[in-house]
Scaffold this motif. Structure first.
Motif, mmCIF file in Angstrom:
data_model
loop_
_atom_site.group_PDB
_atom_site.id
_atom_site.type_symbol
_atom_site.label_atom_id
_atom_site.label_comp_id
_atom_site.label_asym_id
_atom_site.label_seq_id
_atom_site.Cartn_x
_atom_site.Cartn_y
_atom_site.Cartn_z
ATOM 1 N N VAL A 45 0.733 -1.450 0.091
ATOM 2 C CA VAL A 45 -0.127 0.035 -0.166
ATOM 3 C C VAL A 45 0.853 1.259 -0.098
ATOM 4 O O VAL A 45 0.614 2.114 -0.909
ATOM 5 N N THR A 46 1.872 1.112 0.679
ATOM 6 C CA THR A 46 2.962 2.508 0.904
ATOM 7 C C THR A 46 3.472 2.588 -0.472
ATOM 8 O O THR A 46 3.594 3.833 -1.011
ATOM 9 N N ALA A 258 -3.691 -15.461 5.747
ATOM 10 C CA ALA A 258 -3.064 -14.247 6.364
ATOM 11 C C ALA A 258 -3.347 -12.956 5.681
ATOM 12 O O ALA A 258 -3.547 -11.740 5.999
ATOM 13 N N GLY A 259 -3.488 -13.170 3.893
ATOM 14 C CA GLY A 259 -4.028 -12.110 3.242
ATOM 15 C C GLY A 259 -5.397 -11.732 3.505
ATOM 16 O O GLY A 259 -5.717 -10.628 3.497
ATOM 17 N N ARG A 260 -6.217 -12.877 3.698
ATOM 18 C CA ARG A 260 -7.627 -12.606 4.004
ATOM 19 C C ARG A 260 -7.572 -11.667 5.413
ATOM 20 O O ARG A 260 -8.484 -10.833 5.543
ATOM 21 N N VAL A 265 -8.449 -6.633 8.335
ATOM 22 C CA VAL A 265 -7.623 -5.773 9.098
ATOM 23 C C VAL A 265 -7.667 -4.235 8.620
ATOM 24 O O VAL A 265 -7.933 -3.205 9.352
ATOM 25 N N GLY A 266 -7.008 -4.200 7.294
ATOM 26 C CA GLY A 266 -7.005 -3.050 6.551
ATOM 27 C C GLY A 266 -8.398 -2.382 6.322
ATOM 28 O O GLY A 266 -8.390 -1.153 6.598
ATOM 29 N N ARG A 267 -9.304 -3.143 6.122
ATOM 30 C CA ARG A 267 -10.569 -2.660 6.080
ATOM 31 C C ARG A 267 -11.117 -1.904 7.321
ATOM 32 O O ARG A 267 -11.627 -0.858 7.264
ATOM 33 N N PHE A 268 -10.748 -2.668 8.376
ATOM 34 C CA PHE A 268 -11.276 -2.315 9.675
ATOM 35 C C PHE A 268 -10.635 -0.731 10.082
ATOM 36 O O PHE A 268 -11.163 0.083 10.380
ATOM 37 N N PHE A 273 -10.516 4.887 10.561
ATOM 38 C CA PHE A 273 -9.878 6.330 10.231
ATOM 39 C C PHE A 273 -11.295 7.025 9.479
ATOM 40 O O PHE A 273 -11.276 8.340 9.868
ATOM 41 N N ARG A 274 -12.077 6.291 8.826
ATOM 42 C CA ARG A 274 -12.976 7.400 8.380
ATOM 43 C C ARG A 274 -14.140 7.847 9.249
ATOM 44 O O ARG A 274 -14.409 8.954 9.270
ATOM 45 N N TRP A 275 -14.200 6.991 10.192
ATOM 46 C CA TRP A 275 -15.334 7.407 11.429
ATOM 47 C C TRP A 275 -14.575 8.255 12.442
ATOM 48 O O TRP A 275 -15.327 9.074 12.917
ATOM 49 N N ILE A 276 -13.394 8.329 12.706
ATOM 50 C CA ILE A 276 -12.646 9.071 13.385
ATOM 51 C C ILE A 276 -12.436 10.487 13.063
ATOM 52 O O ILE A 276 -12.352 11.425 13.684
#
Length: 370
Positions: A45-46, A258-260, A265-268, A273-276
């Protein structure tokens, strides 16, 4: 619809060892692979973010800079310096080299070549006459004399060769043949028989020694190695193959799981981040900043803009009035110094100034008018 029943895929039978170690190995491998997969996804992602926001613009800027620094100067140099210079040099070479060489070839070398060819043809004709009338008869005479001398020498040489051959046959060849048949051949056969016997003896001894060494090495080295390979290494290798296969399969399953998990975890984290951060900022912008901005726009900015436009119009009108006053003052000052400008006198015109009514006894033309 397929009416025939497809044969089920035959699976290889699994041993109890594979079934026993499968679940623990997969659990351990999942625990070990999970941090690696999460770090890997974070790096991916980075890297994508850096590629889209940093590397790609920097690459485009570097490409443009490279073109501006390296490509465009050379293109301009080629187009505006090298090509005109080459054309000028080509024209200069044509004028200074090609044209003089063509003139020299046409008006100097060609006549000179024709003259040399005419002289050469004359010399060739003279040499042909000398060859035909002088050298040919002399050559024929010399050849006749040499053929006679050669015939005499050939006869003498033939006689000498026959005599020497007869002497060599009866003085050298016949004694040598007798010596070979009655002395050298029997001695050689005896030596060959002795050599064959010696070779047979040596080969027999070497074969016996080789067989003894072979069986000794087989008993002392090969059979123990075969036993170790068959009864120790093969079972250990099979166990290691089973364990390695299970570890490899466990790595594959653990990497996918681990990918799933990493995706979840990434979606969470993205949702968190979206809600905060994002949703509060959006709410503040939508419910507070937008109405405040509208109020500021309607109450403050629009009146200020209208006042600024009014001031601008008044300023432009004042400047226009000032410019007109200055222009009028300059005209008055110029008139005061140099007087009023002379008015141009009207020129006498031959045409009538006004249109008169035309009658039967009158004319509208100035030349025929009474």
């Amino acid at each position: 619809m397929d009416l025939e029943k497809r044969p089920e895929r035959q699976q290889d039978p699994e041993g109890c060892l594979a079934v026993a170690i499968r679940i623990p190995v997969r659990i351990v491998v999942l625990v070990l692979v999970m941090p690696v997969r999460m770090v890997w996804d974070a790096l991916v992602v980075t890297g994508r973010f850096l590629r889209d926001t940093v590397l790609r613009p920097v690459g485009r800027a570097l490409l443009w800079a490279g073109r501006a620094v390296f490509v465009w100067p050379f293109v301009a140099l080629w187009r505006y310096a090298v090509v005109p210079l080459a054309k000028g040099l080509a024209w200069l070479a044509n004028v200074l080299v090609v044209v003089p060489l063509v003139w020299f070839y046409r008006y100097v070398l060609t006549p000179l070549g024709h003259a040399v060819a005419w002289v050469g043809r004359g010399i060739g004709a003279a040499l042909a006459w000398v060859y035909a009338r002088v050298l040919t008869p002399v050559g024929h005479a010399c050849a006749w004399v040499l053929r006679g001398i050669g015939a005499v020498l050939a006869a003498v040489g033939t006689g000498a060769y026959v005599a020497v051959a007869w002497l060599a046959r009866y003085l050298l060849v016949v004694p040598a043949v007798w010596l070979y048949e009655w002395i050298l051949a029997p001695v050689g056969r005896a030596i060959a028989w002795c050599a064959r016997g010696l070779v047979w003896l040596v080969s027999t001894a070497a074969t016996g020694i080789g067989v003894a060494l072979y069986w000794t090495a087989r008993v002392l080295l090969v059979l123990p190695v075969i036993g170790v390979y068959r009864w120790i290494l093969t079972p250990v290798g099979r166990v290691l193959a089973v364990v390695g296969g299970e570890i490899w399969n466990a790595l594959g399953h653990a990497w996918r799981i681990a990918g799933r998990i990493s995706l979840a975890v990434g979606r969470f984290l993205a949702t968190l981040f979206r809600w905060i951060f994002v949703e509060p900022v959006r709410w503040v912008y939508r419910t507070i900043l937008t109405p405040v901005g509208h109020v500021v726009r309607d109450v403050v900015l629009r009146p200020v803009a209208e006042a600024a436009r009014t001031v601008g119009r008044a300023t432009r009108q004042a400047l226009a009035t000032t410019r007109e006053s200055v222009r009028q003052a300059r005209a008055d000052f110029r008139r005061m110094l140099s007087g009023a400008p002379r008015q141009p006198e009207p020129a006498a015109r031959r045409e009538p100034t006004g249109r008169e009514t035309r009658t039967l006894g009158s004319s509208t033309t100035a030349l025929t008018k009474d």
